[in-house]
Enzyme design. Structure first.
Site, PDB file in Angstrom:
ATOM      1  N   GLY A  14       0.807  -1.286   0.015  1.00  0.00           N
ATOM      2  CA  GLY A  14      -0.112   0.132   0.025  1.00  0.00           C
ATOM      3  C   GLY A  14       0.850   1.188   0.085  1.00  0.00           C
ATOM      4  O   GLY A  14       0.533   2.258   0.649  1.00  0.00           O
ATOM      5  N   ALA A  15       2.074   1.208  -0.727  1.00  0.00           N
ATOM      6  CA  ALA A  15       3.083   2.245  -0.393  1.00  0.00           C
ATOM      7  C   ALA A  15       2.691   3.382  -1.072  1.00  0.00           C
ATOM      8  O   ALA A  15       3.112   4.477  -0.524  1.00  0.00           O
ATOM      9  CB  ALA A  15       4.463   1.649  -0.830  1.00  0.00           C
ATOM     10  N   THR A  84      -7.904  -2.038   8.260  1.00  0.00           N
ATOM     11  CA  THR A  84      -8.985  -2.316   8.769  1.00  0.00           C
ATOM     12  C   THR A  84      -9.703  -3.632   8.403  1.00  0.00           C
ATOM     13  O   THR A  84      -9.445  -4.123   7.329  1.00  0.00           O
ATOM     14  CB  THR A  84      -9.663  -1.077   8.967  1.00  0.00           C
ATOM     15  N   ASN A 111      -5.375   0.824  15.673  1.00  0.00           N
ATOM     16  CA  ASN A 111      -4.997   2.270  15.454  1.00  0.00           C
ATOM     17  C   ASN A 111      -3.402   2.404  16.105  1.00  0.00           C
ATOM     18  O   ASN A 111      -3.211   1.814  17.403  1.00  0.00           O
ATOM     19  CB  ASN A 111      -5.589   3.177  16.331  1.00  0.00           C
ATOM     20  N   HIS A 139     -14.145  11.023  10.337  1.00  0.00           N
ATOM     21  CA  HIS A 139     -12.771  10.909   9.597  1.00  0.00           C
ATOM     22  C   HIS A 139     -12.989  11.670   8.178  1.00  0.00           C
ATOM     23  O   HIS A 139     -14.023  12.104   7.873  1.00  0.00           O
ATOM     24  CB  HIS A 139     -12.589   9.377   9.153  1.00  0.00           C
ATOM     25  N   LYS A 143     -12.028   7.969   3.309  1.00  0.00           N
ATOM     26  CA  LYS A 143     -12.007   6.753   4.052  1.00  0.00           C
ATOM     27  C   LYS A 143     -13.288   5.595   3.381  1.00  0.00           C
ATOM     28  O   LYS A 143     -14.162   6.223   3.266  1.00  0.00           O
ATOM     29  CB  LYS A 143     -12.481   6.899   5.511  1.00  0.00           C
ATOM     30  N   GLY A 149     -12.240   0.965  12.136  1.00  0.00           N
ATOM     31  CA  GLY A 149     -11.766  -0.201  12.829  1.00  0.00           C
ATOM     32  C   GLY A 149     -11.379   0.299  14.441  1.00  0.00           C
ATOM     33  O   GLY A 149     -11.882  -0.607  15.217  1.00  0.00           O
TER      34      GLY A 149
HETATM   35  N1  LIG Z   1      -4.093   1.287  12.009  1.00  0.00           N
HETATM   36  C1  LIG Z   1      -4.149   2.551  12.063  1.00  0.00           C
HETATM   37  O1  LIG Z   1      -3.509   3.143  12.733  1.00  0.00           O
HETATM   38  C2  LIG Z   1      -4.433   2.996  10.640  1.00  0.00           C
HETATM   39  C3  LIG Z   1      -5.145   2.430   9.761  1.00  0.00           C
HETATM   40  N2  LIG Z   1      -5.664   2.870   8.644  1.00  0.00           N
HETATM   41  C4  LIG Z   1      -5.944   1.891   7.703  1.00  0.00           C
HETATM   42  O2  LIG Z   1      -5.303   1.735   6.884  1.00  0.00           O
HETATM   43  C5  LIG Z   1      -5.821   1.269   5.578  1.00  0.00           C
HETATM   44  C6  LIG Z   1      -5.108   2.283   4.421  1.00  0.00           C
HETATM   45  O3  LIG Z   1      -5.518   3.484   4.845  1.00  0.00           O
HETATM   46  P1  LIG Z   1      -5.301   4.641   3.504  1.00  0.00           P
HETATM   47  O4  LIG Z   1      -3.643   4.861   3.538  1.00  0.00           O
HETATM   48  O5  LIG Z   1      -5.799   6.041   4.333  1.00  0.00           O
HETATM   49  O6  LIG Z   1      -5.823   4.310   2.419  1.00  0.00           O
HETATM   50  P2  LIG Z   1      -5.381   4.569   0.863  1.00  0.00           P
HETATM   51  O7  LIG Z   1      -6.531   4.306  -0.160  1.00  0.00           O
HETATM   52  O8  LIG Z   1      -4.846   6.069   0.664  1.00  0.00           O
HETATM   53  O9  LIG Z   1      -4.303   3.479   0.441  1.00  0.00           O
HETATM   54  C7  LIG Z   1      -4.313   2.131   0.277  1.00  0.00           C
HETATM   55  C8  LIG Z   1      -3.320   1.729  -0.628  1.00  0.00           C
HETATM   56  O10 LIG Z   1      -3.357   0.255  -0.895  1.00  0.00           O
HETATM   57  C9  LIG Z   1      -3.238  -0.098  -2.284  1.00  0.00           C
HETATM   58  N3  LIG Z   1      -3.602  -1.281  -2.659  1.00  0.00           N
HETATM   59  C10 LIG Z   1      -4.600  -1.956  -2.760  1.00  0.00           C
HETATM   60  N4  LIG Z   1      -4.661  -3.243  -2.968  1.00  0.00           N
HETATM   61  C11 LIG Z   1      -3.493  -3.534  -2.767  1.00  0.00           C
HETATM   62  C12 LIG Z   1      -2.652  -4.685  -3.007  1.00  0.00           C
HETATM   63  N5  LIG Z   1      -3.214  -5.827  -3.261  1.00  0.00           N
HETATM   64  N6  LIG Z   1      -1.220  -4.833  -2.677  1.00  0.00           N
HETATM   65  C13 LIG Z   1      -0.557  -3.590  -2.415  1.00  0.00           C
HETATM   66  N7  LIG Z   1      -1.331  -2.375  -2.327  1.00  0.00           N
HETATM   67  C14 LIG Z   1      -2.689  -2.299  -2.751  1.00  0.00           C
HETATM   68  C15 LIG Z   1      -4.004   0.901  -2.889  1.00  0.00           C
HETATM   69  O11 LIG Z   1      -3.510   1.180  -4.445  1.00  0.00           O
HETATM   70  C16 LIG Z   1      -3.676   2.249  -2.145  1.00  0.00           C
HETATM   71  O12 LIG Z   1      -2.282   3.187  -2.668  1.00  0.00           O
HETATM   72  C17 LIG Z   1      -7.423   1.542   5.715  1.00  0.00           C
HETATM   73  O13 LIG Z   1      -7.855   0.331   6.087  1.00  0.00           O
HETATM   74  C18 LIG Z   1      -7.556   2.479   6.948  1.00  0.00           C
HETATM   75  O14 LIG Z   1      -8.516   2.388   7.605  1.00  0.00           O
HETATM   76  C19 LIG Z   1      -5.430   4.081   8.363  1.00  0.00           C
HETATM   77  C20 LIG Z   1      -4.609   5.105   9.212  1.00  0.00           C
HETATM   78  C21 LIG Z   1      -4.348   4.584  10.347  1.00  0.00           C
HETATM   79  O1  LIG Z   2      -8.652   5.436   7.369  1.00  0.00           O
HETATM   80  C1  LIG Z   2      -8.242   5.982   8.462  1.00  0.00           C
HETATM   81  O2  LIG Z   2      -7.797   7.178   8.031  1.00  0.00           O
HETATM   82  C2  LIG Z   2      -7.898   5.535   9.488  1.00  0.00           C
HETATM   83  N1  LIG Z   2      -8.153   4.151   9.934  1.00  0.00           N
HETATM   84  C3  LIG Z   2      -8.109   3.522  11.159  1.00  0.00           C
HETATM   85  C4  LIG Z   2      -9.649   3.144  11.526  1.00  0.00           C
HETATM   86  O3  LIG Z   2     -10.461   2.701  10.664  1.00  0.00           O
HETATM   87  O4  LIG Z   2      -9.815   2.817  12.814  1.00  0.00           O
HETATM   88  C5  LIG Z   2      -7.279   4.148  12.257  1.00  0.00           C
HETATM   89  C6  LIG Z   2      -7.644   5.831  12.066  1.00  0.00           C
HETATM   90  O5  LIG Z   2      -8.919   5.887  12.585  1.00  0.00           O
HETATM   91  C7  LIG Z   2      -7.384   6.318  10.739  1.00  0.00           C
END
Ligand SMILES: NC(=O)C1=CN([C@@H]2O[C@H](COP(=O)(O)OP(=O)(O)OC[C@H]3O[C@@H](n4cnc5c(N)ncnc54)[C@H](O)[C@@H]3O)[C@@H](O)[C@H]2O)C=CC1
Ligand SMILES: O=C(O)C1=N[C@H](C(=O)O)C[C@H](O)C1
Length: 251
Positions: A14-15, A84, A111, A139, A143, A149
């Site tokens: 997801g780089a 998530t 998170n 958010h 998203k 999550g």
């Molecule tokens: N646990 C945490 O602290 C956080 C979790 N998240 C979660 O992280 C996830 C990503 O969030 P964002 O970066 O905002 O989304 P985003 O949509 O900006 O990035 C996702 C990336 O994954 C890529 N992708 C899709 N399928 C793929 C595959 N098979 N292999 C490699 N890459 C692939 C997409 O092309 C995209 O560049 C979401 O589920 C979000 O809720 C987001 C922020 C914090």
């Molecule tokens: O998609 C996001 O941006 C985030 N996703 C995570 C979630 O679904 O809880 C973590 C954070 O809230 C940001």
């Protein structure tokens, strides 16, 4: 013999996403880590094993993350997962894969923000003292999933704490006049999802009892807020075989 350690070789899935870009920057800036693979949709996972990745960080989407993780475990590569969409059934499937690869570690954290982890802990601690509770997560509008999550995990923690304390259902005589007006029901806890331009990631947990309310709120104002938690998990994961859910155990 030199005591200088080789940097940990890290691949990012997801780089090119919002989080992936930040993770690549953070790994690149850390002296004890080496960014060896930046993989996004269409690139193919083998680039990570070809590059000798020892730890994979996954910030992709809920529909692809399980295939990614299965591949990592099969390859013997430990994984730090921020994506998530993890139900208990999904976590059990990961445990099943790991039972055949006991040396591999997987951290799944809803998170990685330290403040968000504390917010969830505080909410779980407060839960037994309040008759009413609702969660409002807020958010950015790009998203793809709702509820977040973090909100789902918080609701489950609160529900478990209420059950342990012998609390009954949250009182609520309201009949929805419009579907969804009272939000989603996760284990008996109402969760409301707000999406607005200008927001990043925020959550309020609103508790109420006779004559008083308590609001616990966390705000991620920049995706940099998640990076110390991600790097901590990358550094720790190879010492933690098996599945770790949440960042709490690593803090
Ligand atoms: N646990 C945490 O602290 C956080 C979790 N998240 C979660 O992280 C996830 C990503 O969030 P964002 O970066 O905002 O989304 P985003 O949509 O900006 O990035 C996702 C990336 O994954 C890529 N992708 C899709 N399928 C793929 C595959 N098979 N292999 C490699 N890459 C692939 C997409 O092309 C995209 O560049 C979401 O589920 C979000 O809720 C987001 C922020 C914090
Ligand atoms: O998609 C996001 O941006 C985030 N996703 C995570 C979630 O679904 O809880 C973590 C954070 O809230 C940001």
């Amino acid at each position: 013999m030199s005591d200088v350690r080789e940097p940990v070789r890290v691949g990012v899935l997801g780089a090119r996403g919002r989080m992936g870009v930040e993770v690549c920057k953070a790994v690149d800036a850390a002296d004890d880590l080496e960014l060896v693979a930046m993989i996004d949709q269409g690139d193919g996972l083998f680039a990570a094993s070809d590059a000798g990745a020892e730890v994979i960080v996954d910030f992709t989407t809920p529909d692809v993350v399980m295939d990614n993780l299965h591949w990592c475990v099969e390859q013997g590569i430990s994984a730090v997962v921020g994506t998530t969409g993890f139900s208990e059934q999904r976590l059990d499937r990961i445990r099943g894969w790991l039972s055949h690869k006991p040396e591999v570690g997987v951290v799944v954290a809803p998170n990685f923000g330290i403040g968000a982890v504390l917010m969830m802990q505080f909410a779980a601690k407060a839960a037994r003292h309040f008759e009413s509770v609702e969660i409002i997560e807020l958010h950015h509008p790009r998203k793809v999933d709702a509820p977040s999550g973090t909100a789902t995990h918080t609701a489950r923690l609160i529900a478990a704490a209420r059950a342990e304390a012998g609390l009954g259902p949250v009182p609520d005589a309201t009949k929805d006049e419009v579907d969804g007006a009272r939000g989603a029901d996760i284990d008996g806890v109402r969760v409301h999802a707000v999406r607005s331009t200008g927001l990043i990631a925020h959550q309020e947990v609103l508790f109420g009892t006779l004559g008083e309310t308590l609001t616990i709120r966390h705000d991620s104002l920049d995706r940099a807020s998640f990076m110390p938690g991600v790097l901590l998990a990358v550094r720790e994961i190879r010492n933690r075989p098996g599945l770790t859910v949440g960042l709490d155990a690593l803090l």
